[in-house]
Design an enzyme around this catalytic site. Structure first.
Site, PDB file in Angstrom:
ATOM      1  N   HIS A 243       0.810  -1.133  -0.018  1.00 48.63           N
ATOM      2  CA  HIS A 243       0.005   0.126  -0.047  1.00 48.63           C
ATOM      3  C   HIS A 243       0.811   1.351   0.010  1.00 48.63           C
ATOM      4  O   HIS A 243       2.115   1.291   0.696  1.00 48.63           O
ATOM      5  CB  HIS A 243      -0.945  -0.046   1.094  1.00 48.63           C
ATOM      6  CG  HIS A 243      -1.956   0.871   0.957  1.00 48.63           C
ATOM      7  ND1 HIS A 243      -2.114   2.355   1.342  1.00 48.63           N
ATOM      8  CD2 HIS A 243      -3.404   0.749   0.659  1.00 48.63           C
ATOM      9  CE1 HIS A 243      -3.085   2.702   1.233  1.00 48.63           C
ATOM     10  NE2 HIS A 243      -3.959   1.809   0.818  1.00 48.63           N
ATOM     11  N   GLU A 296      -7.831  -5.353   0.042  1.00 46.59           N
ATOM     12  CA  GLU A 296      -8.309  -5.939  -1.340  1.00 46.59           C
ATOM     13  C   GLU A 296      -8.276  -7.655  -0.718  1.00 46.59           C
ATOM     14  O   GLU A 296      -9.232  -8.439  -1.397  1.00 46.59           O
ATOM     15  CB  GLU A 296      -7.586  -5.606  -2.456  1.00 46.59           C
ATOM     16  CG  GLU A 296      -7.713  -4.245  -2.904  1.00 46.59           C
ATOM     17  CD  GLU A 296      -9.279  -3.771  -3.181  1.00 46.59           C
ATOM     18  OE1 GLU A 296     -10.106  -4.076  -2.514  1.00 46.59           O
ATOM     19  OE2 GLU A 296      -9.135  -3.051  -4.154  1.00 46.59           O
TER      20      GLU A 296
HETATM   21  N1  ACO Z   1       3.808  -7.803  -4.661  1.00 47.92           N
HETATM   22  C1  ACO Z   1       5.216  -7.713  -5.105  1.00 47.92           C
HETATM   23  N2  ACO Z   1       6.010  -6.656  -5.088  1.00 47.92           N
HETATM   24  C2  ACO Z   1       5.320  -5.694  -4.735  1.00 47.92           C
HETATM   25  C3  ACO Z   1       4.070  -5.455  -4.289  1.00 47.92           C
HETATM   26  C4  ACO Z   1       3.055  -6.562  -4.360  1.00 47.92           C
HETATM   27  N3  ACO Z   1       1.834  -6.506  -3.997  1.00 47.92           N
HETATM   28  N4  ACO Z   1       3.603  -4.089  -4.168  1.00 47.92           N
HETATM   29  C5  ACO Z   1       4.997  -3.460  -4.241  1.00 47.92           C
HETATM   30  N5  ACO Z   1       5.768  -4.434  -4.592  1.00 47.92           N
HETATM   31  C6  ACO Z   1       7.101  -3.758  -4.737  1.00 47.92           C
HETATM   32  C7  ACO Z   1       7.397  -2.992  -6.272  1.00 47.92           C
HETATM   33  O1  ACO Z   1       7.466  -4.149  -7.297  1.00 47.92           O
HETATM   34  C8  ACO Z   1       8.547  -2.182  -5.958  1.00 47.92           C
HETATM   35  O2  ACO Z   1       9.836  -3.043  -5.993  1.00 47.92           O
HETATM   36  P1  ACO Z   1      10.992  -2.379  -6.617  1.00 47.92           P
HETATM   37  O3  ACO Z   1      11.480  -1.204  -5.765  1.00 47.92           O
HETATM   38  O4  ACO Z   1      12.043  -3.641  -6.503  1.00 47.92           O
HETATM   39  O5  ACO Z   1      10.848  -1.975  -8.066  1.00 47.92           O
HETATM   40  C9  ACO Z   1       8.396  -1.834  -4.454  1.00 47.92           C
HETATM   41  O6  ACO Z   1       7.598  -2.948  -3.894  1.00 47.92           O
HETATM   42  C10 ACO Z   1       7.652  -0.731  -4.516  1.00 47.92           C
HETATM   43  O7  ACO Z   1       6.543  -0.468  -5.235  1.00 47.92           O
HETATM   44  P2  ACO Z   1       5.719   0.662  -5.508  1.00 47.92           P
HETATM   45  O8  ACO Z   1       4.884   0.482  -6.824  1.00 47.92           O
HETATM   46  O9  ACO Z   1       6.675   1.824  -5.710  1.00 47.92           O
HETATM   47  O10 ACO Z   1       4.953   0.933  -4.369  1.00 47.92           O
HETATM   48  P3  ACO Z   1       3.530   1.756  -4.470  1.00 47.92           P
HETATM   49  O11 ACO Z   1       3.464   2.622  -3.186  1.00 47.92           O
HETATM   50  O12 ACO Z   1       3.427   2.678  -5.942  1.00 47.92           O
HETATM   51  O13 ACO Z   1       2.614   0.648  -4.589  1.00 47.92           O
HETATM   52  C11 ACO Z   1       0.588  -0.515  -4.563  1.00 47.92           C
HETATM   53  C12 ACO Z   1       1.351   0.554  -3.998  1.00 47.92           C
HETATM   54  C13 ACO Z   1       0.178   0.254  -6.048  1.00 47.92           C
HETATM   55  C14 ACO Z   1      -0.781  -0.876  -3.848  1.00 47.92           C
HETATM   56  C15 ACO Z   1       1.394  -1.748  -4.612  1.00 47.92           C
HETATM   57  O14 ACO Z   1       1.841  -2.240  -3.516  1.00 47.92           O
HETATM   58  C16 ACO Z   1       0.721  -2.924  -5.431  1.00 47.92           C
HETATM   59  O15 ACO Z   1       0.779  -2.805  -6.541  1.00 47.92           O
HETATM   60  N6  ACO Z   1      -0.094  -3.784  -4.841  1.00 47.92           N
HETATM   61  C17 ACO Z   1      -0.717  -4.796  -5.581  1.00 47.92           C
HETATM   62  C18 ACO Z   1      -2.149  -4.436  -5.948  1.00 47.92           C
HETATM   63  C19 ACO Z   1      -3.101  -4.097  -4.926  1.00 47.92           C
HETATM   64  O16 ACO Z   1      -3.022  -4.966  -4.179  1.00 47.92           O
HETATM   65  N7  ACO Z   1      -3.676  -2.958  -5.198  1.00 47.92           N
HETATM   66  C20 ACO Z   1      -4.552  -2.835  -4.087  1.00 47.92           C
HETATM   67  C21 ACO Z   1      -4.299  -1.454  -3.383  1.00 47.92           C
HETATM   68  S1  ACO Z   1      -5.321  -1.097  -2.172  1.00 47.92           S
HETATM   69  C22 ACO Z   1      -6.599   0.002  -2.819  1.00 47.92           C
HETATM   70  O17 ACO Z   1      -6.216   0.950  -3.596  1.00 47.92           O
HETATM   71  C23 ACO Z   1      -7.906  -0.076  -2.371  1.00 47.92           C
END
Ligand code: ACO
Length: 354
Positions: A243, A296
């Site tokens: 998140h 989620e």
């Molecule tokens: N699984 C694996 N790796 C992940 C995940 C995940 N669920 N979430 C983040 N990461 C990793 C990214 O690949 C990135 O790695 P890197 O630095 O080696 O490239 C690092 O963690 C940071 O990721 P960002 O995308 O910069 O983090 P951000 O804060 O933008 O992401 C997000 C938040 C979009 C929710 C992300 O955690 C994600 O994609 N989760 C999966 C989708 C999800 O569950 N969405 C629902 C969110 S809740 C809502 O909106 C109601």
């Protein structure tokens, strides 16, 4: 500059407060667990809308009227739904709402949402829409319209808890989209359509369907570790984890997990094993990222247990979140300025004449 605006405060709000380090969510003064235990969805609308619109005084009756008016608009639009995914169908129906309705705008969009989602899902199944009723609460009436049947009170209560839990959550992407559009004075309907478009993406509201796909693919407890390892090796994101704001467990996950447990059945045992194994592996694959369970993950379990098809999970999220979107639109209109940030130009400059 912060790409993604993580460190930017773009609005002041009285509506909700997300503390990502403490893992807490406050809905207009009430901790989420208290709100979920004591308020139904209509009461949360009243809480969020209080001071912004007079209909906060009697949301149950006004939402029932709004459901009836939305139903009356459906007929001519139904054929246009064919071939669209449910979220696209919902977007189409919402766009068809009139900006100048005789209804309060917040009630109009909030009342319309369950009517449209039920109609979209029934069309997917080749069924005609079912009329709403003022005798039921918002959550129960949605299930009645969806299934053309008196809803099981326990399932309706589980859905109501879900709608309360997701009603508002700070300046998330969809709420920000709503406030940007509201700041131009484009009106409630346009602001809500913009919010829905932002919600649709898998990084925001589109995750619970894929969570269920993941549980289907894992299928049994002995495959959990291998499946997760392979997914992370491929560079996949594990849906339902991570998140932008929470660096600890999302408090909404616990409220929803309890709601699933109260309903019994479903796949909660497998889900708990997947959750634990995923958190362990994410901490190893992405050290320092603090990737924990988000809302989620247990949304998927709960909505599945209630009997909803996974293609309507994101539209059902909108049935709850529209309460917050509408409140933010009213707050932005009352207190905000035109939102107009700047970009930093990194392209070529015109050549100087020699
Ligand atoms: N699984 C694996 N790796 C992940 C995940 C995940 N669920 N979430 C983040 N990461 C990793 C990214 O690949 C990135 O790695 P890197 O630095 O080696 O490239 C690092 O963690 C940071 O990721 P960002 O995308 O910069 O983090 P951000 O804060 O933008 O992401 C997000 C938040 C979009 C929710 C992300 O955690 C994600 O994609 N989760 C999966 C989708 C999800 O569950 N969405 C629902 C969110 S809740 C809502 O909106 C109601």
């Amino acid at each position: 500059m912060s790409v993604g605006l993580d460190d930017t405060i773009a609005a002041e709000t009285v509506l909700s407060h997300v503390d990502g380090r403490a893992g807490s969510l406050v809905l207009r003064g009430l901790p989420l667990d208290v709100a979920a235990a004591t308020l139904d969805f209509e009461a949360v609308c009243a809480l969020l809308w209080d001071g912004f619109t007079p209909v906060a005084e009697n949301t149950r009756q006004t939402l029932a009227t709004a459901r009836r008016q939305a139903f009356a608009r459906l007929g001519p639009l139904l054929p246009a739904l064919d071939g669209l995914a449910p979220i696209e169908g919902l977007r189409l129906l919402l766009s068809g709402l009139a900006d100048e309705s005789d209804l309060d705008p917040a009630a109009q969009v909030t009342g319309a949402m369950p009517v449209f989602v039920a109609a979209v899902d029934r069309r997917r199944r080749g069924l005609v829409p079912v009329e709403p009723s003022a005798d039921r609460g918002h959550a129960a009436d949605f299930l009645a319209m969806l299934n053309d049947d008196q809803p099981d009170p326990a399932l309706a209560a589980g859905l109501d808890t879900y709608l309360v839990t997701v009603a508002d959550h700070g300046l998330n992407a969809s709420t920000f989209a709503a406030r940007v559009v509201a700041s131009t004075r484009a009106g409630m309907v346009s602001s809500i359509v913009a919010a829905l478009c932002a919600l649709k993406g898998p990084l925001h509201g589109g995750a619970p369907g894929p969570v269920l796909d993941m549980l289907d693919a894992i299928a049994s407890a002995d495959r959990v570790g291998d499946w997760l390892d392979a997914a992370l090796e491929r560079g996949d994101r594990l849906m339902g984890f991570g998140h932008r704001v929470y660096k600890v467990r999302d408090p909404r996950a616990d409220v929803l997990k309890s709601a699933v447990a109260r309903l019994k059945g479903g796949r909660i045992d497998l889900a708990q094993k997947v959750e634990q194994a995923a958190i362990d592996r994410l901490s190893r694959h992405k050290p320092g990222r603090h990737l924990e369970t988000n809302v989620e993950f247990y949304t998927a379990l709960l909505l599945d247990r209630i009997g909803l098809h996974r293609s309507v999970f994101t539209p059902v999220f909108a049935i709850g979140r529209v309460a917050g979107w509408a409140a933010h639109v009213m707050e932005q209109t009352a207190t905000g300025r035109l939102i107009r940030p700047q970009s930093r130009y990194i392209g070529p400059m015109p050549q100087q004449a020699a």
